[in-house]
Design a protein around this motif. Structure first.
Motif, PDB file in Angstrom:
ATOM      1  N   GLU A 109      41.849   7.735   3.319  1.00 35.62           N
ATOM      2  CA  GLU A 109      42.861   6.892   3.237  1.00 35.62           C
ATOM      3  C   GLU A 109      43.842   7.009   3.642  1.00 35.62           C
ATOM      4  O   GLU A 109      45.592   6.804   2.459  1.00 35.62           O
ATOM      5  CB  GLU A 109      42.630   6.145   2.160  1.00 35.62           C
ATOM      6  CG  GLU A 109      41.268   4.893   1.715  1.00 35.62           C
ATOM      7  CD  GLU A 109      40.902   4.419   2.534  1.00 35.62           C
ATOM      8  OE1 GLU A 109      41.818   3.746   3.107  1.00 35.62           O
ATOM      9  OE2 GLU A 109      40.317   3.421   1.882  1.00 35.62           O
ATOM     10  N   GLY A 110      44.441   8.035   3.371  1.00 38.64           N
ATOM     11  CA  GLY A 110      45.475   9.449   3.400  1.00 38.64           C
ATOM     12  C   GLY A 110      45.327  10.637   2.378  1.00 38.64           C
ATOM     13  O   GLY A 110      44.752  10.796   1.660  1.00 38.64           O
ATOM     14  N   ASP A 111      46.344  11.309   2.557  1.00 36.82           N
ATOM     15  CA  ASP A 111      46.694  12.749   1.919  1.00 36.82           C
ATOM     16  C   ASP A 111      46.427  12.488   0.641  1.00 36.82           C
ATOM     17  O   ASP A 111      47.290  11.441   0.352  1.00 36.82           O
ATOM     18  CB  ASP A 111      47.882  13.293   2.979  1.00 36.82           C
ATOM     19  CG  ASP A 111      47.369  13.784   4.205  1.00 36.82           C
ATOM     20  OD1 ASP A 111      46.727  13.928   4.428  1.00 36.82           O
ATOM     21  OD2 ASP A 111      49.340  14.432   4.700  1.00 36.82           O
ATOM     22  N   ILE A 112      46.064  13.197  -0.289  1.00 37.83           N
ATOM     23  CA  ILE A 112      46.481  12.425  -1.682  1.00 37.83           C
ATOM     24  C   ILE A 112      47.738  13.567  -2.417  1.00 37.83           C
ATOM     25  O   ILE A 112      48.043  13.035  -3.156  1.00 37.83           O
ATOM     26  CB  ILE A 112      45.412  13.320  -2.258  1.00 37.83           C
ATOM     27  CG1 ILE A 112      43.720  12.799  -1.521  1.00 37.83           C
ATOM     28  CG2 ILE A 112      45.155  13.558  -3.667  1.00 37.83           C
ATOM     29  CD1 ILE A 112      42.452  13.752  -2.306  1.00 37.83           C
ATOM     30  N   MET A 119      47.557   6.354   0.156  1.00 38.28           N
ATOM     31  CA  MET A 119      47.565   6.468  -1.332  1.00 38.28           C
ATOM     32  C   MET A 119      48.880   6.164  -1.598  1.00 38.28           C
ATOM     33  O   MET A 119      49.414   7.069  -2.709  1.00 38.28           O
ATOM     34  CB  MET A 119      47.254   8.036  -0.807  1.00 38.28           C
ATOM     35  CG  MET A 119      45.908   8.575  -0.634  1.00 38.28           C
ATOM     36  SD  MET A 119      44.759   7.640  -2.202  1.00 38.28           S
ATOM     37  CE  MET A 119      44.798   9.199  -3.106  1.00 38.28           C
ATOM     38  N   LYS A 120      50.308   5.737  -1.668  1.00 36.92           N
ATOM     39  CA  LYS A 120      51.939   5.643  -1.768  1.00 36.92           C
ATOM     40  C   LYS A 120      51.061   4.470  -2.723  1.00 36.92           C
ATOM     41  O   LYS A 120      51.720   4.238  -3.517  1.00 36.92           O
ATOM     42  CB  LYS A 120      51.798   5.542  -0.658  1.00 36.92           C
ATOM     43  CG  LYS A 120      52.680   6.574   0.237  1.00 36.92           C
ATOM     44  CD  LYS A 120      53.731   6.142   0.889  1.00 36.92           C
ATOM     45  CE  LYS A 120      53.900   7.040   1.948  1.00 36.92           C
ATOM     46  NZ  LYS A 120      55.320   6.599   3.262  1.00 36.92           N
ATOM     47  N   LEU A 127      39.232  10.355   0.215  1.00 40.78           N
ATOM     48  CA  LEU A 127      38.392  11.483   0.728  1.00 40.78           C
ATOM     49  C   LEU A 127      39.485  12.225   1.811  1.00 40.78           C
ATOM     50  O   LEU A 127      40.105  12.050   2.495  1.00 40.78           O
ATOM     51  CB  LEU A 127      37.636  11.873   0.639  1.00 40.78           C
ATOM     52  CG  LEU A 127      35.837  11.120   0.211  1.00 40.78           C
ATOM     53  CD1 LEU A 127      34.917  10.539   0.470  1.00 40.78           C
ATOM     54  CD2 LEU A 127      36.461  11.339  -1.688  1.00 40.78           C
ATOM     55  N   THR A 128      38.810  13.449   1.807  1.00 38.61           N
ATOM     56  CA  THR A 128      39.446  14.505   2.348  1.00 38.61           C
ATOM     57  C   THR A 128      38.809  14.206   4.485  1.00 38.61           C
ATOM     58  O   THR A 128      37.228  13.800   3.673  1.00 38.61           O
ATOM     59  CB  THR A 128      39.790  16.094   2.846  1.00 38.61           C
ATOM     60  OG1 THR A 128      38.436  16.468   2.718  1.00 38.61           O
ATOM     61  CG2 THR A 128      40.567  16.726   1.179  1.00 38.61           C
TER      62      THR A 128
END
Length: 280
Positions: A109-112, A119-120, A127-128
């Motif tokens: 869902e995007g970088d953590i 993820m904002k 997940l990666t």
């Protein structure tokens, strides 16, 4: 407590070594003592019901991937998972020879850190890509171990697609010549086709700039109207989306069922073509 756990482990190990059935390792051929329930969901079935369904001809398992992400001010973060509760079951029942794996709710869902894309926003879980693909591989391998001949992957979110495609290609190469085939069905994820079909039925939307639309809302309402905050929107005078009124709710739910059927028909057609292509 430690002694109890150790004793239990020894008993279980003895069962494995001696081949004697135990509570944890029952005889795989034990007859089912009661009537099976009418469900296509693996997680709702007992292991005996899954076994007997396979013996009766259910040689296909569907692995649906959803997500947990921001979906605007009205829809629950599990939007894609609720949609799949309706669509995946419809696909399985139309196929007639399929069961459905538990919905994979966790996807990229995007970088953590630092957060990007969904993820904002609080509530999103990511997940990666590597973790996601490894998860798919292990799930597919599990179903192969149990003897399913066709493993079908469908995804309700755009970020899920490439991972499923790559895993299907990888596993088919690994398992070449075997009885199990993995199919990534891109045709399932075709919301533009749904929108075009709705326009032909007289439903024209004007995008409001939020992560939501009539088709998704209608499908979710067939599963649980609270997931689209029906009562709260009615109270606030906001029971509409993209210029389309959602009241009366019964009418929107009927539309949801029609949309589910439309998507299921297209998906089943693609699955059957993929299976035929993979069959020697």
């Amino acid at each position: 407590m430690w002694r109890t756990c150790t004793l239990l482990a020894v008993v279980m190990l003895a069962g494995f070594v001696c081949g004697k059935p135990t509570a944890m390792t029952p005889d795989p051929n034990t007859p089912r003592p009661i009537e099976a329930v009418d469900s296509v969901w693996v997680e709702e079935l007992t292991w005996m019901e899954v076994r007997d369904a396979m013996k009766a001809g259910k040689n296909t398992v569907i692995i649906p991937t959803g997500g947990v992400e921001q979906n605007g001010p009205y829809l629950a973060t599990g939007k894609h998972n609720y949609v799949l509760r309706a669509t995946a079951e419809a696909v399985a029942r139309k196929l007639g020879n399929a069961l459905v794996a538990p919905i994979i709710a966790f996807v990229p869902e995007g970088d953590i850190d630092p957060p990007t894309e969904h993820m904002k926003y609080p509530g999103s879980i990511s997940l990666t890509e590597d973790t996601y693909r490894k998860l798919l591989i292990d799930i597919c391998a599990s179903f192969r171990t149990h003897g399913f001949e066709h493993i079908v992957m469908i995804g309700d979110s755009g970020g899920n697609q490439e991972g499923m495609k790559a895993v299907a290609a990888d596993l088919n190469a690994r398992w070449k010549g075997g009885r199990t085939h993995v199919h990534f069905i891109r045709e399932y994820y075709n919301y533009p086709a749904v929108g075009k079909w709705l326009e032909q039925q007289g439903i024209k939307q004007v995008p409001e700039g939020i992560h939501d639309d009539f088709a998704i809302t209608a499908i979710m309402m067939t599963v649980d109207p609270t997931t689209v905050r029906m009562k709260q929107r009615q109270a606030a005078g906001k029971f509409r989306i993209n210029g389309v009124e959602l009241a009366p709710a019964e009418k929107t739910i009927e539309w949801g069922k029609k949309i589910v059927d439309f998507r299921a028909e297209a998906t089943v057609k693609a699955i059957r073509q993929a299976v035929t292509k993979s069959t020697p």
